[in-house]
Design an enzyme around this catalytic site. Structure first.
Site, PDB file in Angstrom:
ATOM      1  N   PHE A  29      10.327  54.419  19.739  1.00  0.00           N
ATOM      2  CA  PHE A  29      10.733  53.865  21.017  1.00  0.00           C
ATOM      3  C   PHE A  29      10.522  54.904  22.114  1.00  0.00           C
ATOM      4  O   PHE A  29      10.644  56.108  21.872  1.00  0.00           O
ATOM      5  CB  PHE A  29      12.210  53.476  20.993  1.00  0.00           C
ATOM      6  CG  PHE A  29      12.528  52.342  20.044  1.00  0.00           C
ATOM      7  CD1 PHE A  29      12.698  51.048  20.518  1.00  0.00           C
ATOM      8  CD2 PHE A  29      12.676  52.566  18.681  1.00  0.00           C
ATOM      9  CE1 PHE A  29      12.989  50.003  19.655  1.00  0.00           C
ATOM     10  CE2 PHE A  29      12.967  51.527  17.807  1.00  0.00           C
ATOM     11  CZ  PHE A  29      13.122  50.243  18.299  1.00  0.00           C
ATOM     12  N   THR A  82       9.894  52.632  13.557  1.00  0.00           N
ATOM     13  CA  THR A  82       9.461  52.226  14.894  1.00  0.00           C
ATOM     14  C   THR A  82       9.787  53.344  15.879  1.00  0.00           C
ATOM     15  O   THR A  82      10.897  53.886  15.865  1.00  0.00           O
ATOM     16  CB  THR A  82      10.145  50.929  15.344  1.00  0.00           C
ATOM     17  OG1 THR A  82       9.733  49.868  14.484  1.00  0.00           O
ATOM     18  CG2 THR A  82       9.759  50.567  16.776  1.00  0.00           C
TER      19      THR A  82
END
Length: 386
Positions: free
Chosen positions: A283, A281
């Site tokens: 960010f 992921t």
């Protein structure tokens, strides 16, 4: 000489003529640039360019070749505009220039917010970017995180923007469109989900599994083997672990990180249940005030384009002509405007580099609206800590 070699010889001969004709054309467009400079005219003349493309496509009766001819001349004219911008300094302040005048130094001992419970992957990202001792707190909703920045309750927010398995986080993009905030950094976290339960609970006891919707999607192949389990989305993965713990649910399980399972006293039944082993992921670090940190090499922007054929292609040509790597292109619907979209882009570059002002002005002129979201160092581009 075989047929292929003969065809290539012919192409080489034609290309030699094309290059000479192109160079002659560029000499004339330089003269056009000198005239525009002397007479205070803008580089981009959209009406004239449309006339040129229409005239050139009319030279062929082959419908399949008309689009090819249009694409060729869009590229040639983009190169011509780039050349003319070396001569013509256009007046008018763009949003990116106002952004440059408003930058601040990074905040020392910052207050950081993220969405989720302690132990969430977002907290891990916050500690990765700002350091283990960061003053960070979780909030229930993405809206709450943006509101905390807007109200001055935090200096930065750390938010997931895309996952390598399930794609973009649409809620975050929509909030970036609503708020006039800046991106000042990014971080990546490898996501490794596990199935966690209360001590003494076995796989056969489970009837309900909780996680963030992204966690459920990233583990869909594992969950397809347990179709009798009810899947319940919650606000975040760490929150699912906390829920199972606090409710004492002996028929429930959480999909979360091993760290979150340990934090909330759960037992891991199965590890690495996400179907993509390379599950990462990304960010972004969001600030209410723009910053330009050392090592910046990525520009994020949002733009809307005229609702007409070829508009997006013209935008993409700017990156090709200027040798910029377009790393991300994401579209989101514009609220209240049916079938119109806001495009989010990320491309290589430093907003203060020579020639970048001309690139941004070109994008601005080709767009209905352009907003530079930020200029920051890409993950892996060096030391990331603030």
């Amino acid at each position: 000489m075989n047929d292929l070699e003969e065809y290539r010889r012919r192409i080489d001969a034609i290309d030699a003529q094309l290059v000479q004709l192109f160079l002659r054309r560029m000499e004339v467009t330089w003269k056009v640039g000198e005239y525009k400079k002397a007479n205070g005219l803008p580089v981009l003349d959209s009406g004239r360019e449309k006339e040129v493309i229409a005239a050139k496509t009319a030279l062929t009766g082959d419908p399949a070749r008309k689009a090819d001819v249009a694409a060729l001349y869009e590229s040639i004219m983009a190169i011509s505009r780039r050349q003319q911008r070396k001569l013509v300094r256009e007046e008018g302040e763009g949003q990116w220039q106002r952004l440059l005048s408003a930058v601040r130094e990074p905040v020392s001992a910052p207050r950081v917010v993220y969405q989720g419970e302690p132990g969430a992957y977002s907290e891990e990202a916050a500690m990765g970017f700002f350091g283990e001792a960061v003053n960070a707190r979780g909030l229930p909703w993405f809206d709450d995180v943006f509101a905390a920045l807007a109200e001055g309750e935090a200096d930065y927010a750390v938010l997931p923007i895309e996952n390598s398995s399930t794609g973009s986080i649409r809620q975050v993009y929509d909030l970036l469109a609503r708020y006039d905030f800046s991106l000042v950094g990014e971080w990546q976290v490898k996501v490794e989900h596990c199935l966690a339960v209360l001590p003494g609970v076995s796989m056969e006891d489970i009837k309900t599994v909780y996680s963030h919707e992204q966690g459920l999607m990233q583990c869909d192949r594992f969950l397809s083997g347990h179709r009798n389990w009810k899947q319940v989305p919650v606000l975040d993965t760490a929150g699912s672990a906390r829920q199972v713990k606090e409710t004492g649910d002996k028929e429930g399980a959480a999909i979360c990180s091993k760290g979150a399972a340990k934090r909330y006293g759960l037992v891991v039944l199965t590890e690495a249940i996400n179907h993509n082993a390379a599950n990462v992921t990304r960010f972004v670090v969001v600030s209410a005030v723009p910053e330009l940190r050392p090592g910046r090499d990525k520009i994020a922007a949002a733009l809307s384009i005229p609702h007409q054929a070829g508009s997006l292609h013209e935008i993409l040509t700017v990156f090709t002509v200027n040798g910029l790597n377009l790393q991300k292109l994401e579209s989101r619907p514009i609220s209240g405007r049916d079938w119109e979209y806001l495009f989010f882009l990320e491309f290589t570059g430093d907003i203060t580099a020579p020639g970048m002002d001309a690139v941004l002005r070109e994008l601005d002129q080709l767009s209905a609206e352009l907003r530079i979201l930020g200029n920051f160092r890409s993950f892996g581009g060096g030391i990331q800590h603030a």
